[in-house]
Write a protein that holds these residues in place. Structure first.
Motif, PDB file in Angstrom:
ATOM      1  N   GLN A  92       0.831  -1.213   0.000  1.00  0.00           N
ATOM      2  CA  GLN A  92       0.000   0.000   0.000  1.00  0.00           C
ATOM      3  C   GLN A  92       0.870   1.269   0.000  1.00  0.00           C
ATOM      4  OE1 GLN A  92      -3.521   0.087   2.541  1.00  0.00           O
ATOM      5  NE2 GLN A  92      -3.402  -2.136   2.789  1.00  0.00           N
ATOM      6  N   MET A  93       2.136   1.109  -0.354  1.00  0.00           N
ATOM      7  CA  MET A  93       3.056   2.248  -0.404  1.00  0.00           C
ATOM      8  C   MET A  93       2.795   3.051  -1.675  1.00  0.00           C
ATOM      9  SD  MET A  93       5.408   3.532   1.398  1.00  0.00           S
ATOM     10  CE  MET A  93       6.294   5.042   1.107  1.00  0.00           C
ATOM     11  N   VAL A  94       2.731   4.351  -1.555  1.00  0.00           N
ATOM     12  CA  VAL A  94       2.521   5.223  -2.714  1.00  0.00           C
ATOM     13  C   VAL A  94       3.750   6.118  -2.855  1.00  0.00           C
ATOM     14  CG1 VAL A  94       1.066   7.000  -3.761  1.00  0.00           C
ATOM     15  CG2 VAL A  94       0.030   5.240  -2.305  1.00  0.00           C
ATOM     16  N   ARG A  95       4.387   6.032  -4.006  1.00  0.00           N
ATOM     17  CA  ARG A  95       5.588   6.830  -4.225  1.00  0.00           C
ATOM     18  C   ARG A  95       5.757   7.072  -5.706  1.00  0.00           C
ATOM     19  NH1 ARG A  95      11.567   5.839  -1.636  1.00  0.00           N
ATOM     20  NH2 ARG A  95      12.347   7.880  -2.231  1.00  0.00           N
ATOM     21  N   GLY A  96       6.225   8.231  -6.069  1.00  0.00           N
ATOM     22  CA  GLY A  96       6.446   8.493  -7.484  1.00  0.00           C
ATOM     23  C   GLY A  96       6.959   9.894  -7.717  1.00  0.00           C
ATOM     24  N   VAL A  97       6.919  10.294  -8.966  1.00  0.00           N
ATOM     25  CA  VAL A  97       7.373  11.631  -9.347  1.00  0.00           C
ATOM     26  C   VAL A  97       6.381  12.196 -10.355  1.00  0.00           C
ATOM     27  CG1 VAL A  97       8.870  10.817 -11.227  1.00  0.00           C
ATOM     28  CG2 VAL A  97       9.389  12.981 -10.085  1.00  0.00           C
ATOM     29  N   CYS A  98       6.155  13.494 -10.261  1.00  0.00           N
ATOM     30  CA  CYS A  98       5.226  14.166 -11.176  1.00  0.00           C
ATOM     31  C   CYS A  98       5.953  15.328 -11.845  1.00  0.00           C
ATOM     32  CB  CYS A  98       4.020  14.695 -10.390  1.00  0.00           C
ATOM     33  SG  CYS A  98       2.979  15.795 -11.354  1.00  0.00           S
ATOM     34  N   ASN A  99       5.851  15.409 -13.156  1.00  0.00           N
ATOM     35  CA  ASN A  99       6.404  16.561 -13.868  1.00  0.00           C
ATOM     36  C   ASN A  99       5.298  17.602 -14.024  1.00  0.00           C
ATOM     37  OD1 ASN A  99       9.204  15.878 -14.516  1.00  0.00           O
ATOM     38  ND2 ASN A  99       8.289  14.155 -15.594  1.00  0.00           N
ATOM     39  N   LEU A 100       5.393  18.677 -13.257  1.00  0.00           N
ATOM     40  CA  LEU A 100       4.364  19.719 -13.312  1.00  0.00           C
ATOM     41  C   LEU A 100       4.491  20.470 -14.632  1.00  0.00           C
ATOM     42  CD1 LEU A 100       4.643  21.170  -9.692  1.00  0.00           C
ATOM     43  CD2 LEU A 100       2.942  19.556 -10.542  1.00  0.00           C
ATOM     44  N   PRO A 101       3.385  20.585 -15.395  1.00  0.00           N
ATOM     45  CA  PRO A 101       3.468  21.212 -16.722  1.00  0.00           C
ATOM     46  C   PRO A 101       3.957  22.656 -16.681  1.00  0.00           C
ATOM     47  CG  PRO A 101       1.170  20.798 -16.087  1.00  0.00           C
ATOM     48  CD  PRO A 101       2.028  20.086 -15.107  1.00  0.00           C
ATOM     49  N   ASN A 102       3.705  23.345 -15.561  1.00  0.00           N
ATOM     50  CA  ASN A 102       4.105  24.751 -15.464  1.00  0.00           C
ATOM     51  C   ASN A 102       5.238  24.981 -14.463  1.00  0.00           C
ATOM     52  OD1 ASN A 102       2.010  25.801 -17.307  1.00  0.00           O
ATOM     53  ND2 ASN A 102       0.627  25.000 -15.760  1.00  0.00           N
ATOM     54  N   GLY A 103       5.928  23.894 -14.103  1.00  0.00           N
ATOM     55  CA  GLY A 103       7.051  24.026 -13.177  1.00  0.00           C
ATOM     56  C   GLY A 103       6.605  24.299 -11.755  1.00  0.00           C
ATOM     57  N   THR A 104       7.581  24.425 -10.855  1.00  0.00           N
ATOM     58  CA  THR A 104       7.275  24.630  -9.431  1.00  0.00           C
ATOM     59  C   THR A 104       7.384  26.084  -9.011  1.00  0.00           C
ATOM     60  OG1 THR A 104       9.592  24.284  -8.845  1.00  0.00           O
ATOM     61  CG2 THR A 104       8.157  22.336  -8.804  1.00  0.00           C
ATOM     62  N   GLY A 105       8.055  26.892  -9.840  1.00  0.00           N
ATOM     63  CA  GLY A 105       8.245  28.294  -9.461  1.00  0.00           C
ATOM     64  C   GLY A 105       9.499  28.528  -8.646  1.00  0.00           C
TER      65      GLY A 105
END
Length: 232
Positions: free
Chosen positions: A55-68
């Motif tokens: 039930q572990m949730v882990r990953g990476v997300c590429n934000l379309p507009n960056g993080t700022g």
């Protein structure tokens, strides 16, 4: 934030109400009153118990507009891969000497990438990097031979996420200055990535609650159904 400012910021926000995502973004931006460009944070309550491995949730997300924000990226690599990392814009690159520096307490980076051959060395830094969430991990693309792409992703808006004890995933989805449309796109991308990372052992409703806030502002509860619409 002073008590008076907190009370004022909460005015007009119903604590139990689930707001459509567009309204929630508007409320968060209107109440960001700090003298700096506040970060917009998202918190998701998931129907998982991370004590169970399935039930572990882990990953990476590429934000379309960056993080700022511009992240400082460190890369553990040697030879041609070290040169590749430098060319891609890595801020700190090294092998044994970088391991020694980190062991000595010098951690002047926000994201850490390593080539697979460096992991026996980097593994010694688990006690230092682990608690800070900086340990390179193949699951989120930070242990890789393609260091140039990993550096570019880190600089461009890649956000790592990991479920915490109570089944909560938190992340930054931009700055209040981004405007409503860009924030909505980033929020949809973040939630989409978390939904795609749904583990095999998750039972019942996976995405249970969603809330948005700014660095100094109050939380606003979001109706998850309105975000699902934004995703598709």
């Amino acid at each position: 934030m002073s008590g008076k400012r907190i009370v004022k910021a909460r005015e007009g926000i119903e604590r139990t109400k689930l707001y459509p995502v567009a309204d929630a973004i508007k409320l968060v931006r209107e109440r960001a009153s700090a003298k700096f460009d506040e970060t917009v944070e998202i918190a998701l309550n998931l129907g998982v118990d991370p004590k169970h491995a399935d039930q572990m949730v882990r990953g990476v997300c590429n934000l379309p507009n960056g993080t700022g924000r511009t992240l400082r990226v460190a890369v553990f690599a040697r030879g041609a891969k070290a040169d590749e990392a430098k060319a891609a814009g890595a801020d700190v690159v090294g092998a044994e000497e970088l391991v020694q520096a980190v062991q000595g307490g010098t951690i002047d980076f926000d994201r850490c990438i390593a080539t697979p051959d460096m992991m026996p060395l980097v593994g010694r830094l688990g006690k230092v990097l682990g608690p800070r969430g900086l340990m390179p991990n193949p699951k989120v693309g930070t242990v890789t031979m393609d260091v140039a792409s990993a550096v570019a992703a880190s600089k461009g808006g890649a956000v790592e996420f990991r479920v915490e004890k109570a089944g909560i995933v938190q992340g930054s989805v931009g700055k209040t200055s981004f405007g409503e449309e860009k924030l909505a796109e980033n929020i949809a991308a973040f939630i989409d990535a978390v939904v795609k990372a749904k583990p095999a052992g998750a039972k019942g409703t996976y995405l249970q609650r969603v809330a948005l806030s700014s660095t100094m502002g109050p939380g606003v509860k979001v109706d998850p159904a309105t975000i699902a619409v934004a995703q598709h």
